[in-house]
Design an enzyme around this catalytic site. Structure first.
Site, PDB file in Angstrom:
ATOM      1  N   ASP A   1     -22.290  34.678   8.249  1.00  8.15           N
ATOM      2  CA  ASP A   1     -22.960  35.968   8.223  1.00  8.15           C
ATOM      3  C   ASP A   1     -24.329  35.749   8.875  1.00  8.15           C
ATOM      4  O   ASP A   1     -24.819  34.615   8.967  1.00  8.15           O
ATOM      5  CB  ASP A   1     -23.086  36.530   6.807  1.00  8.15           C
ATOM      6  CG  ASP A   1     -23.360  38.043   6.840  1.00  8.15           C
ATOM      7  OD1 ASP A   1     -23.734  38.559   7.916  1.00  8.15           O
ATOM      8  OD2 ASP A   1     -23.224  38.712   5.794  1.00  8.15           O
TER       9      ASP A   1
HETATM   10  C1  BGC Z   1     -23.964  41.845   7.304  1.00  6.79           C
HETATM   11  C2  BGC Z   1     -22.666  41.627   8.061  1.00  6.79           C
HETATM   12  C3  BGC Z   1     -22.826  42.048   9.492  1.00  6.79           C
HETATM   13  C4  BGC Z   1     -23.997  41.286  10.110  1.00  6.79           C
HETATM   14  C5  BGC Z   1     -24.236  41.628  11.555  1.00  6.79           C
HETATM   15  C6  BGC Z   1     -25.135  41.202   8.018  1.00  6.79           C
HETATM   16  O1  BGC Z   1     -26.349  41.548   7.413  1.00  6.79           O
HETATM   17  O2  BGC Z   1     -23.841  41.319   6.001  1.00  6.79           O
HETATM   18  O3  BGC Z   1     -21.622  42.349   7.464  1.00  6.79           O
HETATM   19  O4  BGC Z   1     -21.644  41.842  10.207  1.00  6.79           O
HETATM   20  O5  BGC Z   1     -25.167  41.570   9.379  1.00  6.79           O
HETATM   21  O6  BGC Z   1     -24.706  42.930  11.681  1.00  6.79           O
END
Ligand code: BGC
Length: 791
Positions: free
Chosen positions: A222
């Site tokens: 993530d």
């Molecule tokens: C979220 C993810 C997301 C990523 C990119 C993170 O803060 O938890 O679900 O894909 O950001 O935007």
């Protein structure tokens, strides 16, 4: 491993390999031209494909969000949605979509509840399976996320979920297991820890993911979830975004010193190359995907939204029978939430609000009655002119002192700027537009952003302030920075020149800026009374109620389940003067509805995507049936909810003490009745189930549509086992079948029950308790007229 991949790997030196295992930008995997490996852009994807940039000039189709998709219980529909997602990905030149979100609805307070599918692992797994297969069939990678136990947002970067292996296996890991079995090419490792170890370094990436389940794709972190250099020895394959410093020069040194084996880096690169081969990023072209016309996309999203809407109560008022005068109320009718907030956000080219959709189909008169929040909204395009072009929109300039690095015409009031190198380099940015008052009264004119801010109106500076990051969740700070405003009394048609200037600060580059306004409003009591009066004098009152981005979004959990503002009060007052009051709920997750037994009908619309209004008109007029069934239990009050807490203890642990009892399992155990049970939903016809037969693990049921119109029904199969030697749910979903039947028609529902439905996790693996189970068939977890012995 293929010879080709080994061969390519052999051509890379250590620095080249290290470059590949972290991103080449915010939403881009690194490439290596010397071996024909392309840079591969990726995009958030749970409810539409935003693309690499967050930019209204490159809009996206906005789909129903997770809870809505799951409420359809419809694999075929998900297959069509998957084709649309893949087409959007191809149009936007991205190789992978970061979705589906398959964490579970453990607590209704969970901030990203709207984005996840269900409280039940089997329903989540089924929907995920259809999503992953369909998207990937078109050569675009899916990325089930967030592995694992990222079921709430409070302290999401550090919270340490404590759960037994059985709990993980039977609940939280199960949708990932299904997604891997469906062939997922990518999985996202979560921010949180499980049993003391952060997920990007957690052994759960090895077992069961890469070992037992045979996952041969890439694990992507993530965003910012990679925590250490030596963590590269573990099984997270790509650090995002990138280049990720800890995985740059320090990692090279760690490998040279033997602290991280080079073989671990090699294994990541192999996986990345295999991934690239699959998505067309290695010496080749991505597979062609059949594009969707705008009309086809809109039609699919509109049909999906109607199939997702759950009619939880109806005294027969719905579908509407040609009413002469419809009062439409609720500020969410004009300014609804089409989607949830946070990283799932997309910018659609067009939306249809309930006000627009219903006005096209019914004799509607609208007044909001209540305001959900004091927040301003991004200036609507219809009210603002770019002074440079003279066309609707705004002028944006990136500045370095007096030098203009770049000037742009923009067509949205709220702009996300990251990804643009000039935004990173700018010492200041300016957003300018001529505001035209479309009503006389007191206007609020304001801005939002992080840094030193100033607002000028007609050349005069009227506001200066500095907003610094508050140490909270950065996503939240980026998407919802605090607003500042001034008030101005304007005549109808009057125009003012508004200039907003932001000087980045606090370590944040210029990431986002908002030109915000608040239209003149009637005094609250006056507005409320006007709505009640309108309802009194109408045949039917439709009230759209809902949550706001401030209380339901990514980066934080909800603190209660109440509708914000005076919405409950409005529904009660309207129901008291009009017995034909229909409430439409626009939220991604459960809300308390204290008035639910006093109104004619309650329709849960979720965050239904860009065609909200058109789909709602279809459903209210009966052109379409509300096809949804609850993917999650709706409580009467928060106090009744058996599993609620999302706040970690002071030592950061969040114990999942309830074990395998979440959702309806916990409700059944507690013996308390919810407002509406899992699986419930009425539709517009009636059904009779009979003739259950069981052969092996296949159940067959006769399903008769006893109403006077065609409809669809979700026939649900649950198992139970009395006198079990192990702790079990009172009953659990084992399978389901979606049937459609014309008026008076009889069809057969066939439900295959997988072996796993009978298994439970033991210290030594999966096991089936000897002896029989009871099979229950019906239309919700509480409505189960047919039973049989099985197993
Ligand atoms: C979220 C993810 C997301 C990523 C990119 C993170 O803060 O938890 O679900 O894909 O950001 O935007």
């Amino acid at each position: 491993m293929s010879d080709r991949i080994e061969d390519l790997l052999g051509k890379l030196d250590l620095p080249a390999k290290i470059r590949l295992i972290s991103g080449a930008g915010f939403f881009r995997f690194a490439g290596e031209p010397s071996i024909g490996l392309a840079e591969m852009p990726v995009s958030d994807g749970p409810s539409g494909v935003r693309g690499e940039q967050w930019d209204e000039r490159d809009p996206s189709v906005s789909l129903p969000s997770g809870t809505a998709l799951a409420a359809t219980w419809d694999r075929e529909l998900l297959t069509e949605i998957g084709a649309l997602i893949a087409a959007e990905a191809r149009r936007k030149d991205v190789y992978a979509v970061l979705g589906p979100t398959i964490n579970l609805h453990r607590s209704p307070l969970g901030g990203r509840h709207f984005e996840c599918f269900s409280e039940d692992p089997v329903l989540t797994g089924e929907i995920a399976d259809a999503y992953v297969r369909s998207v990937q069939e078109h050569g675009v990678s899916a990325c089930p996320k967030h592995y694992v136990a990222n079921d709430s947002e409070t302290e999401r970067f550090t919270t340490d979920v404590i759960a037994s292996e059985r709990t993980l296996r039977e609940l939280y890991l199960y949708p990932f297991e299904r997604s891997v079995a469906a062939g997922a090419w990518m999985v996202m490792a979560a921010y949180n820890s499980v049993d003391g170890v952060t997920m990007t370094e957690n052994a759960l990436l090895d077992e069961p993911l890469k070992g037992e389940w045979g996952f041969d794709g890439v694990v992507v972190s993530d965003w910012t979830a990679v925590r250490s250099t030596t963590g590269a020895a573990k099984s997270n394959d790509i650090a995002m975004p990138g280049p990720w410093e800890a995985w740059g020069a320090p990692l090279e040194e760690a490998v040279r010193k033997g602290q991280v084996p080079e073989s671990a880096i090699d294994e990541k690169v192999r996986r990345i190359l295999r991934f690239a081969e699959r998505v067309g990023g290695l010496n080749g072209e991505p597979k062609a995907v059949a594009p969707f016309t705008d009309a086809a996309a809109q039609q699919l999203v509109r049909a999906a939204a109607a199939k997702a809407m759950v009619l939880v109560a109806n005294d027969g008022t719905l579908p509407l029978d040609k009413p002469a005068r419809v009062a439409l109320l609720g500020s969410a009718a004009a300014e609804p939430r089409f989607m949830g907030g946070g990283s799932a956000t997309v910018i659609p080219a067009h939306t249809t609000s309930p006000l627009e959709g219903l006005s096209a189909a019914l004799p509607v008169t609208y007044t909001p009655g209540v305001h959900l929040s004091e927040n301003l909204i991004p200036v609507p395009l219809a009210l603002v002119t770019d002074p440079e072009t003279g066309t609707p929109g705004l002028s944006l300039r990136y500045l370095d002192g007096d030098e203009v690095l770049e000037a742009e015409h923009r067509t949205a009031g709220s702009l996300m700027l990251f990804g643009n190198p000039n935004a990173m380099a700018a010492k200041a940015i300016e957003l300018r537009g001529r505001l035209r008052a479309d009503a006389a009264g007191e206007w609020r004119i304001g801005l939002a952003g992080v840094g030193a801010l100033s607002l000028s109106i007609d050349g005069e500076t009227v506001l200066e302030d500095t907003v610094m990051p508050d140490g909270g969740d950065p996503v939240e700070m980026l998407l919802n920075p605090p607003q500042r405003f001034v008030t101005r009394t304007l005549a109808e048609g009057e125009e003012v020149d508004v200039l907003i200037r932001l000087t980045p600060g606090g370590g944040f580059p210029a990431m986002g800026i908002t030109y915000a306004i608040g239209r003149p409003r009637r005094a609250d009591d006056e507005e409320f009374a006007a709505a009640v009066e309108l309802a009194r004098n109408s045949d039917v009152a439709v009230i759209v109620v809902g949550t706001t981005e401030q209380i339901e979004s990514e980066g934080f959990d909800r603190t209660d389940l109440a509708l914000p503002g005076r919405q409950d009060e409005l529904v009660a007052a309207v129901a008291a003067v009009n017995p034909r009051t229909i409430v439409v709920v626009n939220s991604g997750s459960p809300v308390e509805m204290p008035w639910r037994d006093d109104v004619a009908a309650v329709l849960l619309a979720w965050f239904p995507g860009q065609e909200f209004g058109a789909a709602l008109a279809d459903v209210l007029t009966g052109a379409a049936e509300p096809g949804g069934r609850l993917p999650t239990t709706w409580p009467k009050t928060m106090a009744d909810v058996p599993v609620l807490n999302t706040k970690p203890n002071p030592d950061n642990t969040l114990p999942y003490d309830e074990g395998i009892h979440i959702g309806y399992r916990a409700w059944l155990k507690s013996g308390v009745a919810p407002a509406y049970p899992f699986g419930h939903g009425l539709g517009y016809t009636s059904w009779e189930l009979s003739g259950l037969t069981v052969s092996g693990r296949t159940a067959t049921v006769t399903v008769r549509n006893t109403g006077d119109r065609a409809g669809r029904q979700v026939v649900q199969a649950y198992l139970s086992r009395e006198h079990s030697a192990v702790d079990r749910p009172v009953r659990w979903l084992a399978g389901f079948a979606l049937v459609e039947a014309g008026a008076g028609e009889t069809v057969t529902a066939t439900i295959e029950l997988p072996r796993r439905a009978f298994e439970h996790w033991t210290d030594t693996g999966w096991a089936v308790e000897p002896g029989g189970f009871t099979l229950h068939i019906g239309t919700s977890v509480m409505e189960l007229p047919l039973t049989a012995d099985i197993g």
